[in-house]
Design an enzyme around this catalytic site. Structure first.
Site, PDB file in Angstrom:
ATOM      1  CG  ASP A  16      -0.141  -0.195   2.534  1.00 35.96           C
ATOM      2  OD1 ASP A  16       0.824   0.258   2.501  1.00 35.96           O
ATOM      3  OD2 ASP A  16      -0.890  -0.690   3.510  1.00 35.96           O
ATOM      4  CB  ALA A  17       0.140   4.746   0.412  1.00 36.84           C
ATOM      5  CE  LYS A  18       0.673   0.838   6.415  1.00 36.39           C
ATOM      6  NZ  LYS A  18      -0.625   0.918   5.846  1.00 36.39           N
ATOM      7  NE  ARG A  36       3.953  -4.012   5.852  1.00 34.34           N
ATOM      8  CZ  ARG A  36       2.703  -3.717   5.530  1.00 34.34           C
ATOM      9  NH1 ARG A  36       1.766  -3.432   6.294  1.00 34.34           N
ATOM     10  NH2 ARG A  36       2.670  -3.485   4.186  1.00 34.34           N
ATOM     11  CE  LYS A  70      -4.993  -1.096   0.899  1.00 34.95           C
ATOM     12  NZ  LYS A  70      -5.264  -0.655   1.938  1.00 34.95           N
ATOM     13  CG  ASP A  74      -7.045   2.406   2.624  1.00 40.62           C
ATOM     14  OD1 ASP A  74      -6.493   3.505   3.135  1.00 40.62           O
ATOM     15  OD2 ASP A  74      -7.064   1.557   3.075  1.00 40.62           O
ATOM     16  CG  ASN A 123      -3.256   2.199   3.491  1.00 34.61           C
ATOM     17  OD1 ASN A 123      -3.340   1.949   2.241  1.00 34.61           O
ATOM     18  ND2 ASN A 123      -3.763   1.682   4.494  1.00 34.61           N
ATOM     19  CD  GLU A 168     -10.385   2.613   4.506  1.00 34.36           C
ATOM     20  OE1 GLU A 168      -9.828   1.872   5.235  1.00 34.36           O
ATOM     21  OE2 GLU A 168     -11.166   2.277   3.648  1.00 34.36           O
ATOM     22  CD  GLU A 215      -6.893   0.591   8.104  1.00 30.42           C
ATOM     23  OE1 GLU A 215      -5.729   0.087   7.962  1.00 30.42           O
ATOM     24  OE2 GLU A 215      -7.748   0.824   7.079  1.00 30.42           O
ATOM     25  CG  HIS A 221      -9.416  -2.463   8.961  1.00 28.11           C
ATOM     26  ND1 HIS A 221      -8.694  -3.065   9.645  1.00 28.11           N
ATOM     27  CD2 HIS A 221      -8.767  -2.144   7.763  1.00 28.11           C
ATOM     28  CE1 HIS A 221      -7.492  -3.530   8.996  1.00 28.11           C
ATOM     29  NE2 HIS A 221      -7.278  -2.877   7.819  1.00 28.11           N
TER      30      HIS A 221
END
Length: 380
Positions: A28-30, A65, A179, A208, A210, A234, A260, A310
């Site tokens: 995702d964006a992280k 993780r 995402k 989303d 994130n 989100e 979430e 979530h």
């Protein structure tokens, strides 16, 4: 004359730490912004409870993780405190576990360890009543609108996302979430535009972020995204930026949601009580179980908020079915291999199972993914 209640007693608790591999790593964006690594597996903490009267319950929590082994370690510390207790006293037992965990706080790993046991207690209570959990809670509906997220991650090309969206729609899933939050905002907009064009204007579409935008970027991107008639945006900001979410929600026509990453009812209630978001998206395993989740849901009902819990559809489907206002459940197939049962999806909605409790049993595959397990107390 009805017979008096005869107290039951918890006699055995089984804990199991499981590492469930994903068929494909997702980002995702992280990950795109260098803050995390791709997700390759889900850590699960299962709790099974048995009582002197022969009743049983199954609950679980999870970590992404990190955190799985820590949840399991803390669960081992608090589970013995429940041996000999009446499993029907769920609120009191939740408080007992929270106070036993006081030195490490009321959120995070401690809350997530408690969640697995709390959920097992609710599952047991519903099974004992021979009711699906949704009906024990006072179901308002037998099916809940659902949307897919697992097909919309950033490691996938837009062609892959479009293909996955088509597959989801063919399965009967109602909405699609993708995402966003990449360093190049133009890429995000191009991908959203392509998916909206493919789906048409009538299919619910969500994005989303994130937590990867600052306040200025969130407002600018939010205004750019208005044209796509999104169901919601989100986690546009840091999960703990209540004031920022409130300001953003007030300036956009598109609903704003978050929740979430919050790990206590108090954090989630900060958003609900202040009306800082349009969509509350809290997560039972992360908050500490079904007990605190319901406190947040009850407060959100008073404000007439949309609720979209979530992840963990296996738990949240029942909780969403008992919610008064508009609600959604998030479709992820990731955890399906851990269970023998499958949830039915039809005409854009996920059908609430009629099996007692959560309606779940562990599959044989779980044994192969088990990292550690322990039994506390004695089985009947």
């Amino acid at each position: 004359m009805m017979n008096p209640y005869i107290p039951d007693r918890i006699t055995w608790i089984g804990l199991r730490s499981v590492e469930l591999p994903l068929s494909q790593a997702v980002s995702d964006a992280k990950v795109a912004t260098g803050r995390q690594k791709p997700l390759e597996s889900v850590s699960l903490l299962f709790a099974e409870i048995e009582t002197s009267q022969g009743h049983s319950g199954l609950g679980f929590s999870y970590g992404l993780r990190t955190g799985g082994p820590a949840q399991y370690a803390h669960a081992q510390e608090i589970a013995p405190l429940l041996i000999g207790e009446d499993p029907n006293d769920i609120s009191r037992l939740w408080s007992k576990m929270v106070w036993a965990s006081a030195s490490v706080g009321r959120g995070g790993v401690a809350a997530q360890a408690i969640a697995s046991i709390d959920t097992a207690l609710w599952d047991l209570k519903a099974r004992r009543a021979a009711l699906p959990l949704s009906k024990l809670l006072g179901a308002r509906r037998s099916a809940v609108p659902c949307y897919n997220t697992s097909g919309g991650y950033l490691q996938a090309s837009i062609e892959e996302i479009v293909d996955k969206a088509t597959q989801s729609r063919e399965l009967g899933i109602g909405g699609i979430k993708m995402k966003v939050g990449q360093p190049d905002r133009r890429t995000d907009l191009q991908r959203v535009e392509a998916l909206r064009k493919h789906l048409g204007e009538q299919v619910p579409l969500m994005v989303d972020v994130n937590q990867q935008w600052d306040r200025i970027t969130a407002l600018r991107m939010g205004r750019e995204l208005e044209q796509y008639q999104l169901e919601w945006i989100e986690e546009p900001l840091d999960a703990h930026d209540v004031a920022g979410h409130a300001a953003l929600a007030a300036q956009l026509d598109t609903p704003v949601g978050t929740g979430e990453m919050l790990t206590s009812a108090a954090e989630a209630l900060g958003y609900v009580d202040s009306g800082a978001v349009d969509v509350i998206m809290h997560d039972a395993p992360r908050l500490g179980g079904i007990t605190p989740f319901l406190k947040v849901a009850n407060a959100a009902e008073q404000r007439g908020m949309i609720m979209a819990p979530h992840f963990v559809m296996e738990i949240h489907l029942h909780l969403a079915a008992a919610y008064e206002h508009q609600t959604w459940v998030e479709h992820f197939e990731w955890l399906e291999p851990a269970f023998n049962e499958r949830l039915e999806i039809r005409d854009g909605q996920m059908i609430v199972p009629d099996r007692p409790g959560l309606g779940l049993s562990l599959s044989e595959k779980v044994s192969g993914w088990t990292q550690a397990q322990i039994e506390i107390g004695k089985r009947a």
